[in-house]
Design an enzyme around this catalytic site. Structure first.
Site: not given
Length: 411
Positions: A162, A301, A312, A333, A338, A397
């Site tokens: 991502c 994010h 975050e 998002k 996403h 990830f």
């Protein structure tokens, strides 16, 4: 070190087939998440996604060309074509050996792989598509755009899940800044909306099972329960500032700083203390030469997962201290879902447009405040604000972190 600016943008997203439609959708707070139409979800707990709607590759590509590309690569090429056209080089294009490409994909041609495995099992060894491998591999977006536009410079592909789009832009930024290129095409693309990917992400408990598009992707909301998978592409033309100025290019903004770190902690979960994200933002700030209080907006994010949004927010407080209370930090998002490897690139475009238009995109469908996400998430409606600098976060990830800082161009 040379200054690096953005002179062209292109996008394909759940909000539109180009960058203008995508940004206008964000400004309007339009929800691009809806019940899936391309996949039968009757036996699946996951019902909604950020699909690219009413998309026909042959509206943008020759039929033969489109058939030789996986969906992710179609998106990459269409967005890249738009970015090149938007940059409008005319007779002022750089030397082709000084014009490179970095287009990444977190997953690559998963739909092609899924289709060919089925064909192999049902019809036998010799029935797979001879172009299966070049259609599947994740570097083909970079390859096809280089072929189409005769870009012979540095050509690579990033695959950092991502954070892919942001890393591609950051790496391209450094190539120009340090003199290895005069212009770069950079971004990310993803077309991984398949039964296989949905099964895998669902097995990780990463996706929300909400079937209500308005309560599915809800970053920073206390009732968030997982992310919504989306698809699309974002591509930017990065250019040496002096070259852009000499040819009279329209400039969207300047890339001022880039930070890239690793959590070195867990396959899928961020460090609870946000140390990797903290370090990435600190690196980007140091790289830019800006003070923390000069950042007034963060394009988060913001995935709508319980762990990410909390970590975050904590990281932002650690980096910005008391100033965090004066900042805004929203997640687009909430509108796109996403976009995985494309997310950072589409969000980079949103960051640049935020500066250009003086408008903060909202976090839509926000209802229930979470005390652990105590930031101004620009809830439900965007708003006008003069913004000179924007920080964009991407986390992934594998523990990959990227932070980019964009600014208004000042002579």
């Amino acid at each position: 070190m040379r200054r690096v600016v953005v002179t062209g943008v292109g996008a394909v997203s759940p909000l539109g087939h180009n960058a203008v439609e995508t940004w206008e959708g964000m400004k309007a707070g339009r929800n691009g998440i809806a019940p899936m139409t391309s996949i039968d979800t009757s036996d699946m707990p996951v019902k909604v996604a950020g699909e690219v709607k009413d998309f026909r590759a042959t509206d943008y590509l020759e039929t033969k060309e489109a058939r030789r590309m996986d969906r992710y690569c179609q998106y990459a090429v269409i967005a890249g074509n738009e970015a090149i056209a938007d940059a409008d080089f005319g007779d002022s294009r750089p030397d082709p050996y000084r014009f490179g490409v970095i287009i990444g994909s977190g997953i690559g041609g998963l739909q092609t792989a899924q289709d060919e495995v089925t064909k192999l099992n049902e019809k036998g060894f010799r029935k797979t598509n001879p172009l299966f491998i070049p259609m599947m591999i994740s570097n083909m977006g970079s390859g096809m755009l280089a072929i189409r536009h005769d870009l012979r410079g540095h050509n690579t592909s990033v695959a950092t899940a991502c954070a892919t789009g942001s890393h591609a832009i950051g790496d391209a930024f450094r190539l120009i800044r340090h003199g290895y290129a005069d212009a770069m095409l950079a971004g990310g693309a993803e077309g991984a909306l398949t039964r296989l990917s949905l099964s895998g992400f669902s097995g990780l408990k990463a996706l929300t099972n909400s079937d209500d598009p308005d309560r599915a992707s809800i970053p920073f909301d206390a009732e968030r329960s997982g992310f919504v998978i989306g698809e699309g592409a974002g591509v930017l033309v990065l250019e040496d500032y002096e070259h852009a100025k000499a040819r009279g290019a329209r400039i969207y903004g300047e890339i001022l700083g880039y930070g890239a770190t690793a959590d070195a902690y867990h396959m899928t979960a961020p460090r609870p203390d946000g140390a990797g994200n903290i370090a990435a933002m600190q690196q980007a700030l140091a790289d830019s030469g800006l003070r923390p209080e000069q950042i007034m907006y963060i394009n988060a994010h913001g995935t709508s997962t319980p762990l990410n949004d909390k970590a975050e927010t904590s990281a932002v407080h650690a980096v910005f201290g008391d100033h965090a209370r004066n900042m805004a930090m929203s997640s687009v998002k909430s509108m796109t879902g996403h976009l995985l490897g494309a997310a950072g690139a589409v969000e980079a475009i949103a960051s640049l447009m935020t500066i250009r238009d003086g408008f903060l995109p909202p976090t839509i469908n926000y209802r229930v405040p979470d005390p652990e996400c105590d930031i101004d998430c620009v809830p439900n409606e965007g708003r006008h604000a003069d913004v000179d600098y924007v920080l964009s976060n991407s986390l992934a990830f594998g523990g990959h972190n990227a932070a980019l800082i964009f600014g208004r161009v000042e002579d």
